[in-house]
Design an enzyme around this catalytic site. Sequence first.
Site, PDB file in Angstrom:
ATOM      1  N   PRO A   1       0.808  -1.207   0.000  1.00 22.63           N
ATOM      2  CA  PRO A   1       0.000   0.000   0.000  1.00 22.63           C
ATOM      3  C   PRO A   1       0.844   1.261   0.000  1.00 22.63           C
ATOM      4  CG  PRO A   1      -0.227  -1.257   2.045  1.00 22.63           C
ATOM      5  CD  PRO A   1       0.995  -1.701   1.357  1.00 22.63           C
ATOM      6  N   GLU A   2       0.445   2.175  -0.830  1.00 24.25           N
ATOM      7  CA  GLU A   2       1.042   3.506  -0.824  1.00 24.25           C
ATOM      8  C   GLU A   2       0.023   4.447  -0.186  1.00 24.25           C
ATOM      9  OE1 GLU A   2       2.895   4.467  -4.632  1.00 24.25           O
ATOM     10  OE2 GLU A   2       2.964   2.360  -5.164  1.00 24.25           O
TER      11      GLU A   2
END
Length: 279
Positions: free
Chosen positions: A2-3
């Site tokens: 996840p960013e």
Amino acid sequence: MPELPEVETIKRQLTPSMVNKRIINYFSSGKKLRREIPDFEPLLNQMIVNIYRRNKYLIFELDNYWLIIHLGMTGKLIEENLAHIKKHTHLLLSLSGQSFLNFEDARRFGSLDIFSKQNYPEYNSIPLFKSLGLEPLDKNFTLSKVDKLLIKKSTAIKKILMDSNIICGIGNIYASEILFASKVHPEKLGINLTKKEIESIYFNIIKILKKAISLGGSSISDFVHTNGRKGTMQDNYFVYGRYKESCKNCSTPIEKMAQGGRTTFYCPQCQKMSLNKDV
DNA sequence: CTGAGCACCTGAGGGC
DNA sequence: TGCCCTCAGGTGCTCA
């Protein structure tokens, strides 16, 4: 995995359902994640006051503690109505109102940390956050600040974008997408960027991260929402994962290369390396 | 200061 | 079915 957009999506989904709930029990796998995990005993009977995001960290504000969660590459936070300990469950919180928060992480690159509010009244003073750079969605994420940061670095712009001590929350996917949208070659050094290029990068950071958030983030293999559903930003990529496919702008085959051990995708036609600094 | 390489882990997918 | 290889949304350490 996840960013920023994925972590922000999780934060927005958890906030309405978790805030004001009380932690009444927990299960811990005891397994080491990125770091050794803490003793969760202090969390018992603590109320969830609020949830924040800083960089790619989720911050749960409790009555007397900060619970900090990083999802690493494969972390998930799933809300459920039953206590279900799965193969890669590392923390399962049992909450008031018969709900459960399940933290799973197959690769164990994530992290779980607890800090007391007595020692750290503001979460920004927590050591994990001390050297972090600008938050792209904050009011003080200004063009002039970004300009000053980028222009002094003799590092490839792709690596600069992924350095959370400079700008937070941009990972391998969005760095490639931002540079494509900005028509900047990923290997161009910060010191060689033109004013126009920096301006374009600045606006595309905001635009692309916001678009990704509006689409619930990217689900490539692991990322899911707190209800198990997927985001759809992956359907909107221009370069990431599109090696040899034709550029959506000019039909040139998309190229890839390695930078700092990560794969960068780019269009060799749209993102030509211009050497002159002043045009 | 900079970058490359590697280490931390598991799982999916391709080739044979 | 199995083995071996490569690759993956992150980070942080060594070494040159």
